[in-house]
Design a protein around this motif. Structure first.
Motif, PDB file in Angstrom:
ATOM      1  N   VAL A 204       0.878  -1.172   0.000  1.00 54.70           N
ATOM      2  CA  VAL A 204       0.000   0.000   0.000  1.00 54.70           C
ATOM      3  C   VAL A 204       0.915   1.221   0.000  1.00 54.70           C
ATOM      4  O   VAL A 204       1.278   1.781   1.018  1.00 54.70           O
ATOM      5  N   HIS A 205       1.300   1.611  -1.216  1.00 53.59           N
ATOM      6  CA  HIS A 205       2.314   2.637  -1.449  1.00 53.59           C
ATOM      7  C   HIS A 205       1.790   3.581  -2.530  1.00 53.59           C
ATOM      8  O   HIS A 205       1.041   3.144  -3.425  1.00 53.59           O
ATOM      9  N   PRO A 206       2.155   4.860  -2.504  1.00 52.44           N
ATOM     10  CA  PRO A 206       1.625   5.790  -3.515  1.00 52.44           C
ATOM     11  C   PRO A 206       1.841   5.348  -4.952  1.00 52.44           C
ATOM     12  O   PRO A 206       1.022   5.670  -5.827  1.00 52.44           O
ATOM     13  N   ILE A 207       2.915   4.603  -5.233  1.00 53.49           N
ATOM     14  CA  ILE A 207       3.168   4.190  -6.609  1.00 53.49           C
ATOM     15  C   ILE A 207       2.107   3.202  -7.101  1.00 53.49           C
ATOM     16  O   ILE A 207       1.943   3.003  -8.307  1.00 53.49           O
ATOM     17  N   LYS A 208       1.346   2.623  -6.184  1.00 51.49           N
ATOM     18  CA  LYS A 208       0.285   1.691  -6.551  1.00 51.49           C
ATOM     19  C   LYS A 208      -0.993   2.405  -6.979  1.00 51.49           C
ATOM     20  O   LYS A 208      -1.928   1.756  -7.478  1.00 51.49           O
ATOM     21  N   ALA A 209      -1.076   3.729  -6.764  1.00 51.96           N
ATOM     22  CA  ALA A 209      -2.218   4.543  -7.223  1.00 51.96           C
ATOM     23  C   ALA A 209      -3.557   3.996  -6.734  1.00 51.96           C
ATOM     24  O   ALA A 209      -4.571   4.065  -7.442  1.00 51.96           O
ATOM     25  N   LEU A 210      -3.594   3.491  -5.517  1.00 52.71           N
ATOM     26  CA  LEU A 210      -4.834   2.938  -4.978  1.00 52.71           C
ATOM     27  C   LEU A 210      -5.873   4.020  -4.722  1.00 52.71           C
ATOM     28  O   LEU A 210      -7.072   3.719  -4.655  1.00 52.71           O
ATOM     29  N   ASP A 211      -5.442   5.271  -4.610  1.00 50.88           N
ATOM     30  CA  ASP A 211      -6.417   6.357  -4.480  1.00 50.88           C
ATOM     31  C   ASP A 211      -7.298   6.440  -5.725  1.00 50.88           C
ATOM     32  O   ASP A 211      -8.494   6.750  -5.639  1.00 50.88           O
ATOM     33  N   GLN A 212      -6.736   6.131  -6.895  1.00 48.66           N
ATOM     34  CA  GLN A 212      -7.537   6.129  -8.115  1.00 48.66           C
ATOM     35  C   GLN A 212      -8.585   5.014  -8.086  1.00 48.66           C
ATOM     36  O   GLN A 212      -9.710   5.189  -8.568  1.00 48.66           O
ATOM     37  N   LEU A 213      -8.208   3.884  -7.516  1.00 48.73           N
ATOM     38  CA  LEU A 213      -9.164   2.787  -7.389  1.00 48.73           C
ATOM     39  C   LEU A 213     -10.304   3.171  -6.450  1.00 48.73           C
ATOM     40  O   LEU A 213     -11.481   2.903  -6.725  1.00 48.73           O
ATOM     41  N   VAL A 214      -9.969   3.813  -5.331  1.00 47.08           N
ATOM     42  CA  VAL A 214     -11.004   4.232  -4.372  1.00 47.08           C
ATOM     43  C   VAL A 214     -11.930   5.268  -5.012  1.00 47.08           C
ATOM     44  O   VAL A 214     -13.165   5.202  -4.864  1.00 47.08           O
ATOM     45  N   LYS A 215     -11.363   6.221  -5.726  1.00 51.11           N
ATOM     46  CA  LYS A 215     -12.192   7.234  -6.388  1.00 51.11           C
ATOM     47  C   LYS A 215     -13.072   6.606  -7.468  1.00 51.11           C
ATOM     48  O   LYS A 215     -14.234   7.010  -7.654  1.00 51.11           O
ATOM     49  N   ALA A 216     -12.538   5.631  -8.189  1.00 48.18           N
ATOM     50  CA  ALA A 216     -13.349   4.930  -9.186  1.00 48.18           C
ATOM     51  C   ALA A 216     -14.486   4.174  -8.517  1.00 48.18           C
ATOM     52  O   ALA A 216     -15.622   4.146  -9.025  1.00 48.18           O
ATOM     53  N   TRP A 217     -14.180   3.561  -7.382  1.00 45.78           N
ATOM     54  CA  TRP A 217     -15.221   2.830  -6.651  1.00 45.78           C
ATOM     55  C   TRP A 217     -16.353   3.777  -6.227  1.00 45.78           C
ATOM     56  O   TRP A 217     -17.535   3.396  -6.276  1.00 45.78           O
ATOM     57  N   ALA A 218     -15.998   4.984  -5.850  1.00 47.01           N
ATOM     58  CA  ALA A 218     -17.018   5.950  -5.456  1.00 47.01           C
ATOM     59  C   ALA A 218     -17.994   6.240  -6.590  1.00 47.01           C
ATOM     60  O   ALA A 218     -19.173   6.558  -6.350  1.00 47.01           O
ATOM     61  N   MET A 219     -17.539   6.131  -7.832  1.00 45.69           N
ATOM     62  CA  MET A 219     -18.397   6.407  -8.985  1.00 45.69           C
ATOM     63  C   MET A 219     -19.384   5.279  -9.260  1.00 45.69           C
ATOM     64  O   MET A 219     -20.417   5.493  -9.901  1.00 45.69           O
ATOM     65  N   ILE A 220     -19.082   4.067  -8.774  1.00 42.16           N
ATOM     66  CA  ILE A 220     -19.953   2.929  -9.094  1.00 42.16           C
ATOM     67  C   ILE A 220     -20.636   2.323  -7.879  1.00 42.16           C
ATOM     68  O   ILE A 220     -21.603   1.578  -8.043  1.00 42.16           O
ATOM     69  N   GLU A 221     -20.171   2.622  -6.678  1.00 40.79           N
ATOM     70  CA  GLU A 221     -20.731   1.966  -5.497  1.00 40.79           C
ATOM     71  C   GLU A 221     -22.255   2.089  -5.400  1.00 40.79           C
ATOM     72  O   GLU A 221     -22.932   1.106  -5.057  1.00 40.79           O
ATOM     73  N   PRO A 222     -22.852   3.237  -5.708  1.00 45.75           N
ATOM     74  CA  PRO A 222     -24.318   3.317  -5.593  1.00 45.75           C
ATOM     75  C   PRO A 222     -25.049   2.293  -6.467  1.00 45.75           C
ATOM     76  O   PRO A 222     -26.154   1.855  -6.113  1.00 45.75           O
ATOM     77  N   ASP A 223     -24.466   1.912  -7.591  1.00 42.89           N
ATOM     78  CA  ASP A 223     -25.116   0.958  -8.491  1.00 42.89           C
ATOM     79  C   ASP A 223     -24.756  -0.499  -8.190  1.00 42.89           C
ATOM     80  O   ASP A 223     -25.340  -1.417  -8.789  1.00 42.89           O
ATOM     81  N   PHE A 224     -23.780  -0.710  -7.303  1.00 35.36           N
ATOM     82  CA  PHE A 224     -23.332  -2.067  -6.963  1.00 35.36           C
ATOM     83  C   PHE A 224     -23.226  -2.190  -5.444  1.00 35.36           C
ATOM     84  O   PHE A 224     -22.183  -2.577  -4.900  1.00 35.36           O
ATOM     85  N   SER A 225     -24.316  -1.870  -4.764  1.00 32.94           N
ATOM     86  CA  SER A 225     -24.288  -1.832  -3.295  1.00 32.94           C
ATOM     87  C   SER A 225     -24.079  -3.206  -2.676  1.00 32.94           C
ATOM     88  O   SER A 225     -23.732  -3.314  -1.499  1.00 32.94           O
ATOM     89  N   GLY A 226     -24.270  -4.267  -3.453  1.00 33.56           N
ATOM     90  CA  GLY A 226     -24.042  -5.606  -2.936  1.00 33.56           C
ATOM     91  C   GLY A 226     -22.606  -6.086  -3.037  1.00 33.56           C
ATOM     92  O   GLY A 226     -22.290  -7.199  -2.614  1.00 33.56           O
ATOM     93  N   TRP A 227     -21.726  -5.252  -3.591  1.00 34.14           N
ATOM     94  CA  TRP A 227     -20.314  -5.606  -3.774  1.00 34.14           C
ATOM     95  C   TRP A 227     -19.441  -4.890  -2.738  1.00 34.14           C
ATOM     96  O   TRP A 227     -19.800  -3.820  -2.233  1.00 34.14           O
ATOM     97  N   ASP A 228     -18.271  -5.485  -2.472  1.00 30.67           N
ATOM     98  CA  ASP A 228     -17.272  -4.871  -1.588  1.00 30.67           C
ATOM     99  C   ASP A 228     -15.966  -4.670  -2.339  1.00 30.67           C
ATOM    100  O   ASP A 228     -15.632  -5.445  -3.246  1.00 30.67           O
TER     101      ASP A 228
END
Length: 390
Positions: A204-228
């Motif tokens: 879990v390091h900045p070079i892994k760009a996991l913040d982009q994954l979290v921000k992307a998840w924010a765009m879809i979570e409302p439509d996939f509330s059954g997923w984690d």
């Protein structure tokens, strides 16, 4: 004729060494299985003392005391021990730390060949992290150690291009990391306790760009509330806390960030996931991609990792960097039926078993060593195409 004697040298053999240590462990065993005499040299650390000797499956390891800052890894006995064991070849894994300087000294004293595996550390994005330390290391020893190498080892054609871009002229052997194929079938999810999950495992390091994954998840979570979404791995530079704060600020309900897992626990998480996501800015190989595919889990990877084959083999997605690209791909992948994702996973398992077994990787690596030290040995076919001659 005596077996070729090969010394593997790296900074750490414990979990502190992360993917480099894992590659050294498996590759050293695979090369030894080809009939070569292999010994691994590394530095001691608390994680090795805690569990290393009991879990190490590589070739015989000699773990030496280190002194000073862990980021430098000063091991004063390393040159002496190398001279004492008297290998025919030293294969260095990783850059920027004291072991590179020690191997440079050994090579100058003995005039014997050195192979260097940068493990992605010459990628432009990797060079941008801690630039001051790397400039000092280059000036003191690292540039000389790289020039001293007879062969450079890349785990992909993309990494070979990075090595060329760094200005190095030696032959480059392109040999991927291997994988131990999962013998178990992918887990079948059922019940509320096993909600469908997207997982990302690694540092879990900045070079892994996991913040982009979290921000992307924010765009879809409302439509996939059954997923984690589950992000798993050791935090560096306080990055896990930053991700936690980001998830909280975005009011995300189905995101979990947790510490490192290993061995069977990691494999179980991969097997039970519906998708694996890798948003990294740069990777030389990304072993977790191969592990996920071996577990029958389709993969979404950015083009920071050399996994174009995900598309060619029909087992995943290879996408541009960015939040929008990740969100669009997550939405598509999560909208597939479970049977469609399982079919993709099955194709990934077949690919890993066919092309990434350690027996094949060990054979290719041993052929490079033999080419370096034995007379009248044909040049292996694994060399990068720019290279001509020995």
């Amino acid at each position: 004729m005596n077996a070729i004697r090969v010394a593997f040298v790296t900074a750490s053999l414990s979990r502190h060494g992360a993917g480099v240590a894992a590659a050294v462990e498996s590759l050293s065993a695979a090369v030894a299985a080809r009939g070569l005499d292999v010994r691994v040299f590394g530095s001691n650390d608390p994680l090795w003392e805690e569990s290393g000797p009991g879990t190490w499956k590589g070739a015989e390891a000699l773990v030496l005391p280190s002194f000073g800052p862990a980021s430098f890894g000063y091991v004063p006995r390393l040159v002496t021990e190398l001279r004492k064991w008297n290998p025919d070849i030293v294969h260095t894994h990783g850059l920027w730390m004291h072991h590179s300087r020690s191997v440079l000294q050994w090579a100058r004293q003995t005039a014997k060949p050195v192979v260097v595996s940068p493990h992605g550390m010459l990628a432009p994005r990797a060079l941008a992290f801690s630039p001051g330390k790397k400039r000092l290391s280059r000036w003191l020893y690292q540039d000389s150690a790289l020039r001293q190498a007879r062969v450079l080892h890349a785990t992909s054609a993309a990494e070979a291009e990075e090595i060329v871009g760094f200005g190095l002229k030696q032959p480059i052997a392109v040999i991927p990391n291997g994988i131990d194929p999962s013998e178990d079938e992918p887990a079948q999810l059922s019940g509320d306790a096993d909600r469908p999950r997207v997982i990302s495992i690694g540092r879990v390091h900045p070079i892994k760009a996991l913040d982009q994954l979290v921000k992307a998840w924010a765009m879809i979570e409302p439509d996939f509330s059954g997923w984690d979404l589950k992000i798993v791995g050791p935090s560096e530079l306080g990055y896990a806390d930053q991700l936690q704060d980001l998830a909280k600020s975005l009011n995300l309900r189905n995101v979990e960030i947790s510490g490192a897992v290993f061995g069977g626990q990691k494999i179980d998480l991969l097997r039970r996931a519906e998708l694996f996501a890798l948003p990294s800015l740069t990777e030389n190989f990304a072993l977790t991609v191969a592990e996920s595919l071996s577990c029958g889990t389709p993969v979404i990877s950015t083009k920071g990792a050399p996994w174009a084959g995900l598309v060619a083999h029909g087992c995943g997605w290879w996408i541009d960097h960015g939040v929008d690209a990740m969100a669009t791909t997550l939405r598509s992948a999560m909208s597939l039926s479970a049977d469609e994702r399982r079919a993709m996973g099955a194709r990934g398992r077949e690919w890993m078993a066919r092309d990434f077994g350690w027996d094949k990787i060990g054979r290719q690596t041993a052929s490079v060593y033999r080419w370096l030290v034995e007379e009248n040995t044909d040049r292996p076919e694994c060399f990068y195409k720019r290279d001509q001659g020995k």
